[in-house]
Design an enzyme around this catalytic site. Structure first.
Site, PDB file in Angstrom:
ATOM      1  N   CYS A 189       0.816  -1.227   0.000  1.00  0.00           N
ATOM      2  CA  CYS A 189       0.000   0.000   0.000  1.00  0.00           C
ATOM      3  C   CYS A 189       0.844   1.270   0.000  1.00  0.00           C
ATOM      4  O   CYS A 189       0.327   2.352  -0.257  1.00  0.00           O
ATOM      5  CB  CYS A 189      -0.939   0.009   1.193  1.00  0.00           C
ATOM      6  SG  CYS A 189      -1.960  -1.457   1.291  1.00  0.00           S
TER       7      CYS A 189
ATOM      8  N   HIS B  71      -3.205   7.153   2.005  1.00  0.00           N
ATOM      9  CA  HIS B  71      -3.673   5.836   1.568  1.00  0.00           C
ATOM     10  C   HIS B  71      -5.069   5.588   2.128  1.00  0.00           C
ATOM     11  O   HIS B  71      -5.332   5.851   3.306  1.00  0.00           O
ATOM     12  CB  HIS B  71      -2.695   4.761   2.044  1.00  0.00           C
ATOM     13  CG  HIS B  71      -3.213   3.380   1.856  1.00  0.00           C
ATOM     14  ND1 HIS B  71      -3.709   2.945   0.648  1.00  0.00           N
ATOM     15  CD2 HIS B  71      -3.357   2.335   2.722  1.00  0.00           C
ATOM     16  CE1 HIS B  71      -4.124   1.700   0.775  1.00  0.00           C
ATOM     17  NE2 HIS B  71      -3.922   1.304   2.028  1.00  0.00           N
TER      18      HIS B  71
ATOM     19  N   ASN C 106     -10.335  -0.097  -0.282  1.00  0.00           N
ATOM     20  CA  ASN C 106      -8.877  -0.010  -0.220  1.00  0.00           C
ATOM     21  C   ASN C 106      -8.304  -0.661  -1.484  1.00  0.00           C
ATOM     22  O   ASN C 106      -8.558  -1.839  -1.726  1.00  0.00           O
ATOM     23  CB  ASN C 106      -8.428  -0.751   1.050  1.00  0.00           C
ATOM     24  CG  ASN C 106      -6.922  -0.780   1.226  1.00  0.00           C
ATOM     25  OD1 ASN C 106      -6.165  -0.461   0.320  1.00  0.00           O
ATOM     26  ND2 ASN C 106      -6.487  -1.189   2.411  1.00  0.00           N
TER      27      ASN C 106
HETATM   28  N1  ACO Z   1     -19.135  -8.057   8.884  1.00  0.00           N
HETATM   29  C1  ACO Z   1     -19.657  -8.357  10.102  1.00  0.00           C
HETATM   30  N2  ACO Z   1     -18.903  -8.753  11.131  1.00  0.00           N
HETATM   31  C2  ACO Z   1     -17.570  -8.851  10.922  1.00  0.00           C
HETATM   32  C3  ACO Z   1     -16.981  -8.563   9.680  1.00  0.00           C
HETATM   33  C4  ACO Z   1     -17.828  -8.154   8.638  1.00  0.00           C
HETATM   34  N3  ACO Z   1     -17.354  -7.849   7.406  1.00  0.00           N
HETATM   35  N4  ACO Z   1     -15.646  -8.770   9.786  1.00  0.00           N
HETATM   36  C5  ACO Z   1     -15.401  -9.162  11.042  1.00  0.00           C
HETATM   37  N5  ACO Z   1     -16.571  -9.233  11.727  1.00  0.00           N
HETATM   38  C6  ACO Z   1     -16.774  -9.604  13.116  1.00  0.00           C
HETATM   39  C7  ACO Z   1     -15.683 -10.493  13.645  1.00  0.00           C
HETATM   40  O1  ACO Z   1     -15.943 -11.844  13.320  1.00  0.00           O
HETATM   41  C8  ACO Z   1     -15.786 -10.235  15.122  1.00  0.00           C
HETATM   42  O2  ACO Z   1     -16.856 -10.994  15.637  1.00  0.00           O
HETATM   43  P1  ACO Z   1     -16.757 -11.668  17.101  1.00  0.00           P
HETATM   44  O3  ACO Z   1     -16.567 -10.514  18.042  1.00  0.00           O
HETATM   45  O4  ACO Z   1     -18.051 -12.365  17.209  1.00  0.00           O
HETATM   46  O5  ACO Z   1     -15.544 -12.531  17.014  1.00  0.00           O
HETATM   47  C9  ACO Z   1     -16.172  -8.762  15.210  1.00  0.00           C
HETATM   48  O6  ACO Z   1     -16.709  -8.438  13.913  1.00  0.00           O
HETATM   49  C10 ACO Z   1     -15.035  -7.851  15.528  1.00  0.00           C
HETATM   50  O7  ACO Z   1     -13.930  -8.209  14.688  1.00  0.00           O
HETATM   51  P2  ACO Z   1     -12.615  -7.390  14.729  1.00  0.00           P
HETATM   52  O8  ACO Z   1     -11.655  -7.924  13.707  1.00  0.00           O
HETATM   53  O9  ACO Z   1     -12.146  -7.288  16.144  1.00  0.00           O
HETATM   54  O10 ACO Z   1     -13.146  -5.995  14.222  1.00  0.00           O
HETATM   55  P3  ACO Z   1     -12.518  -4.583  14.421  1.00  0.00           P
HETATM   56  O11 ACO Z   1     -13.421  -3.769  15.235  1.00  0.00           O
HETATM   57  O12 ACO Z   1     -11.071  -4.638  14.774  1.00  0.00           O
HETATM   58  O13 ACO Z   1     -12.602  -4.029  12.935  1.00  0.00           O
HETATM   59  C11 ACO Z   1     -11.192  -3.653  11.048  1.00  0.00           C
HETATM   60  C12 ACO Z   1     -11.903  -4.694  11.879  1.00  0.00           C
HETATM   61  C13 ACO Z   1     -12.211  -2.745  10.415  1.00  0.00           C
HETATM   62  C14 ACO Z   1     -10.398  -4.353   9.952  1.00  0.00           C
HETATM   63  C15 ACO Z   1     -10.264  -2.864  11.992  1.00  0.00           C
HETATM   64  O14 ACO Z   1      -9.411  -3.709  12.703  1.00  0.00           O
HETATM   65  C16 ACO Z   1      -9.443  -1.877  11.282  1.00  0.00           C
HETATM   66  O15 ACO Z   1      -9.906  -0.819  10.943  1.00  0.00           O
HETATM   67  N6  ACO Z   1      -8.147  -2.198  11.036  1.00  0.00           N
HETATM   68  C17 ACO Z   1      -7.270  -1.393  10.252  1.00  0.00           C
HETATM   69  C18 ACO Z   1      -6.714  -2.226   9.211  1.00  0.00           C
HETATM   70  C19 ACO Z   1      -7.055  -1.827   7.846  1.00  0.00           C
HETATM   71  O16 ACO Z   1      -7.735  -0.873   7.574  1.00  0.00           O
HETATM   72  N7  ACO Z   1      -6.544  -2.614   6.956  1.00  0.00           N
HETATM   73  C20 ACO Z   1      -6.729  -2.401   5.585  1.00  0.00           C
HETATM   74  C21 ACO Z   1      -5.715  -3.144   4.844  1.00  0.00           C
HETATM   75  S1  ACO Z   1      -4.116  -2.765   5.350  1.00  0.00           S
HETATM   76  C22 ACO Z   1      -3.649  -1.439   4.610  1.00  0.00           C
HETATM   77  O17 ACO Z   1      -4.156  -1.021   3.619  1.00  0.00           O
HETATM   78  C23 ACO Z   1      -2.558  -0.757   5.231  1.00  0.00           C
END
Ligand code: ACO
Length: 323
Positions: free
Chosen positions: A111, A250, A280
């Site tokens: 990225c 990004h 993304n």
């Molecule tokens: N829809 C519904 N529920 C979901 C989904 C979805 N698409 N994906 C995960 N869940 C559920 C999980 O199973 C989990 O359920 P559980 O509590 O019953 O186990 C719950 O949601 C929470 O999951 P987490 O992974 O803890 O969710 P989080 O609040 O951390 O959000 C996210 C995930 C949005 C990816 C967050 O961690 C984030 O913003 N991370 C930043 C990373 C990023 O943006 N990466 C992009 C690619 S990397 C890059 O470009 C640099």
């Protein structure tokens, strides 16, 4: 002389998939995706390829720059999802454009790839080796997704962005880049194991061949590293955040962008987004966003802007330039 962006272009594939569309095939919802990421839709390649989207974006950038393909000295393509292992994407773009005098190479920094490509171009131009360089950031990430894994596939999209940079008195003022390979496995996608006749054991590393992500670790990395790298690059240029008209980051997640704006104490209006429409798109995110704000008339000659990327590797980079 330094690198100045003199033309931009972008291309998204025709198929637009909303969060509700994904809710029909996965246990997810518009509410979950939008509230955690800011993403509302993404475009997925069907007939398009990484090459075809790159070429379309490149033609638009060349057109705006008033540069003919034969005038290009170099093409750098930042991608992690070229159509083939060989030939490289940059060479396919060179062939399609008829950029017969250009050298061409791909650059892999996930990225952060477009920022690394821009900084590489700037170094070539400062050295006097090249004067006109085409930069492409292009991805078909849909190929790398496990479409049963709702925690990753909802985040990404396909598309391409391009910029032509030319030798000029004004342009890139300062740049920073970094990497931390020790945290590489928080965002992974496996390659092919060794299979030649002299390997007796199974050399499969066990790393999935689809994108796997520890989202919370990526989030913590981004909100720590991006503001720090922007402050570092501004320091190098002798500038303050107030001097910057737009921060083009990004497009991974709206919450990351909001956290960066807060840490820099800058209004959110200075941080345009296209992730609501595109998701993304890794190396394509920054050039697509740059092209969009350029075509919306939000960039004016003389403006100072910051481009910043972060992602797998882990890698990061930031550049401050005069438009
Ligand atoms: N829809 C519904 N529920 C979901 C989904 C979805 N698409 N994906 C995960 N869940 C559920 C999980 O199973 C989990 O359920 P559980 O509590 O019953 O186990 C719950 O949601 C929470 O999951 P987490 O992974 O803890 O969710 P989080 O609040 O951390 O959000 C996210 C995930 C949005 C990816 C967050 O961690 C984030 O913003 N991370 C930043 C990373 C990023 O943006 N990466 C992009 C690619 S990397 C890059 O470009 C640099």
């Amino acid at each position: 002389m330094r690198a100045r962006i003199c033309g931009t272009g972008s291309c998204l594939p025709g198929l637009r998939i909303t969060n509700d569309d994904l809710g029909n095939i996965l246990d997810t919802s518009d509410e979950w995706i939008r509230s955690r990421t800011g993403i509302g839709a993404r475009h997925l390649a069907v007939d398009e390829t990484t090459t075809s989207m790159s070429v379309e974006a490149a033609r638009l950038a060349l057109d705006e720059a008033g540069v003919r393909p034969e005038e290009l000295d170099l093409i750098i393509a930042a991608t992690l999802s070229a159509d083939h292992v060989l030939p490289p994407l940059s060479c396919e773009v060179q062939r399609e454009l008829g950029a017969v005098h250009a050298a061409a190479c791909d650059l892999g920094a996930a990225c952060s790839g477009f920022i690394f490509a821009l900084n590489t171009a700037d170094a070539y131009i400062r050295s006097g080796m090249y004067r006109k360089i085409l930069l492409v950031g292009a991805e078909t990430l849909s190929k790398l997704m496990d479409w049963t894994d709702r925690s990753t596939c909802v985040l990404f999209g396909d598309g391409a962005g391009a910029a032509v940079v030319c030798a000029d008195e004004e342009g890139v003022l300062a740049s920073v880049q970094g990497a931390d390979g020790s945290k590489g496995m928080v965002l992974s996608c496996g390659g092919r194991p060794l299979r030649h006749p002299y390997v007796s054991e199974n050399t499969d590393t066990g790393i999935s061949s689809y994108v796997q992500m520890n989202g919370q670790e990526v989030y913590k990395f981004a909100v720590r590293t991006v503001p720090a790298s922007i402050m570092q690059v501004l320091d190098q240029a002798g500038l303050r955040p107030e001097d910057i008209s737009l921060f083009l980051l990004h497009q991974a997640n709206r919450r990351i962008i909001e956290a960066v704006a807060k840490r820099l104490r800058q209004p959110l209006e200075k941080f345009p987004v296209c992730l609501e429409e595109c998701g993304n798109i890794s190396a394509a995110s920054v050039p697509i966003l740059t092209d969009r704000v350029n075509r919306e008339g939000r960039l004016h000659k003389g403006d100072k802007i910051v481009l910043a990327g972060f992602g797998a590797g882990l890698t990061w980079g930031a550049t401050v330039l005069v438009w």
